[in-house]
Structures are given as structure tokens and as C-alpha cells.
Write an enzyme that holds these catalytic residues in place. Sequence first.
Site, PDB file in Angstrom:
ATOM      1  N   CYS A  36      25.580 112.177 100.612  1.00 28.65           N
ATOM      2  CA  CYS A  36      25.389 111.809 102.024  1.00 28.65           C
ATOM      3  C   CYS A  36      24.622 110.505 102.191  1.00 28.65           C
ATOM      4  CB  CYS A  36      24.655 112.934 102.767  1.00 28.65           C
ATOM      5  SG  CYS A  36      23.002 113.207 102.113  1.00 28.65           S
ATOM      6  N   ASP A  38      21.459 110.072 101.912  1.00 28.41           N
ATOM      7  CA  ASP A  38      20.072 110.263 102.345  1.00 28.41           C
ATOM      8  C   ASP A  38      19.121 110.190 101.148  1.00 28.41           C
ATOM      9  OD1 ASP A  38      20.609 110.516 105.033  1.00 28.41           O
ATOM     10  OD2 ASP A  38      21.105 112.632 104.835  1.00 28.41           O
ATOM     11  N   CYS A  63      18.363 115.413 106.298  1.00 26.29           N
ATOM     12  CA  CYS A  63      18.613 116.270 107.461  1.00 26.29           C
ATOM     13  C   CYS A  63      17.652 117.470 107.482  1.00 26.29           C
ATOM     14  CB  CYS A  63      20.042 116.766 107.402  1.00 26.29           C
ATOM     15  SG  CYS A  63      20.271 117.838 105.986  1.00 26.29           S
ATOM     16  N   CYS A 107      21.813 119.111 100.035  1.00 23.48           N
ATOM     17  CA  CYS A 107      20.537 118.697 100.633  1.00 23.48           C
ATOM     18  C   CYS A 107      19.371 119.357  99.901  1.00 23.48           C
ATOM     19  CB  CYS A 107      20.497 119.089 102.106  1.00 23.48           C
ATOM     20  SG  CYS A 107      21.999 118.660 102.982  1.00 23.48           S
TER      21      CYS A 107
HETATM   22 FE1  FES Z   1      21.881 114.300 103.707  1.00 21.46          FE
HETATM   23 FE2  FES Z   1      21.303 116.787 104.274  1.00 21.46          FE
HETATM   24  S1  FES Z   1      23.009 115.684 104.938  1.00 21.46           S
HETATM   25  S2  FES Z   1      20.189 115.447 103.052  1.00 21.46           S
END
Ligand code: FES
Length: 211
Positions: A36, A38, A63, A107
Site C-alpha cells: 500500500c 504506507d 491506516c 497492515c
Molecule cells: Fe497501508 Fe493499512 S492500508 S497500512
Amino acid sequence: MPLPYSEIVMEHFRHPRNVGRIEDADAKSIEGSPACGDMEAVYLKVDPVKLRITDIKFESYGCASNIATGSIITEMAKEKTLEEAKAISWKQASEALGGLPPIKTHCSVLAVDGLRAAIQNYEERHGLVKERVSTTVEVVRKRLKRVMNPLTGLDLVRTKVVEDIKIAEGAVRVVIDLPADHQFAANIREEIIEKIEPLWDVDKVVVEFTE
Ligand code: FES
């Protein structure tokens, strides 16, 4: 519409424990999720005699699932020895949170990877690594996958800016295909050094830019 999260997840998301950074941390990590994009950072304070985690904090750019997992695993890891903390799995984290939607598995994996990478960083910095594999171009490339190119939010390898990697007598030279006066050049250099220098057989890291 009902939220796909358990009450425990929501509670940790709204009131995350151990959020922030430790300025004089003994070890830290920044991990990015390929799934993702992140990121999450983990900071540790460690008792050097008992090898026990005395303080731990995290910062998340992820998230709700990631924040809740970061919160619960930092709680689980606190006061544990490095070996015990290493054994904390994403499955245990997810169970402790009352389950996570399958689409959100990555995540919690990101949070667990962040904890393990911070422990690894401590072990490398303190000569505690048991399996001493020699640093190869592949090892360096793998680490560069964890250095973000802030312009794109993707890592250096994926954005194809790693022009060359050379290793000779404990020195690692990395050439980055960006101008030296690029606005993020200094950050990128610093992050590369931070990731490569702790390797047990590396004495020196040189980062060059192509223009
Ligand atoms: Fe990226 Fe959850 S969608 S850490």
C-alpha cells in the site's frame, strides 16, 4: 454502514499506546509496505545487560489497522527480551485485536516487520548478529528497497534510481541517478547510510549522485 473493525481495533486506533519517537533511541527502523506504500517507524530503548526492551514507541503513516497493530505490539513487546519480542507474530497481534479483515493483513505485517527490523538494527549495532552473512550487492539492494524516494512515495529500487552498487574491502559505494542538488539528496544520502552502515562487515558507506 458498519465498520469492518472489532471494538478492540477501534479502541487502539482512537487511543493508540506508545505513539511518538524516542530521540535518543538505541535502535530504530522505518519500514514501508509494498502492498500500500504506507510507512511505519519503530524506536527502542534496550537494557544492554538483560537485552530487554525498556521503552518502545512508533509512528505510523498507515491506516487504522496499522495504527491499532502498532499500538498492540508495542504493548506486547515492552519489557520483553529481544528474543521474546522477535517471536511476536502478526497472527498473535491480530488475535489480540479481535481479528482484522483479511484485506488488512499486510497492515499488521508491516507493524510486526517494523518491530523486527528495529530489533535487528539493535543487534547489528551491538555485534549481536549470530548468522554473519557477507554483505553482497543483493543484500544492499534489499536494504535500498526500504529507503523511500520522497518525491514518489516509493522506494529507490522501484523508482529505478539506483544506478550502481559496489562493495570492496568493507566499503559500500552507492550511485543514485539524481542530481546532487536535488531537494531530497541529503535526506536520501542520510537514509542510505543509516540502512547500510549497521551491517557487521561494512566500515564505510559512500553515496554519490550522477549529476
Ligand atoms: Fe497501508 Fe493499512 S492500508 S497500512
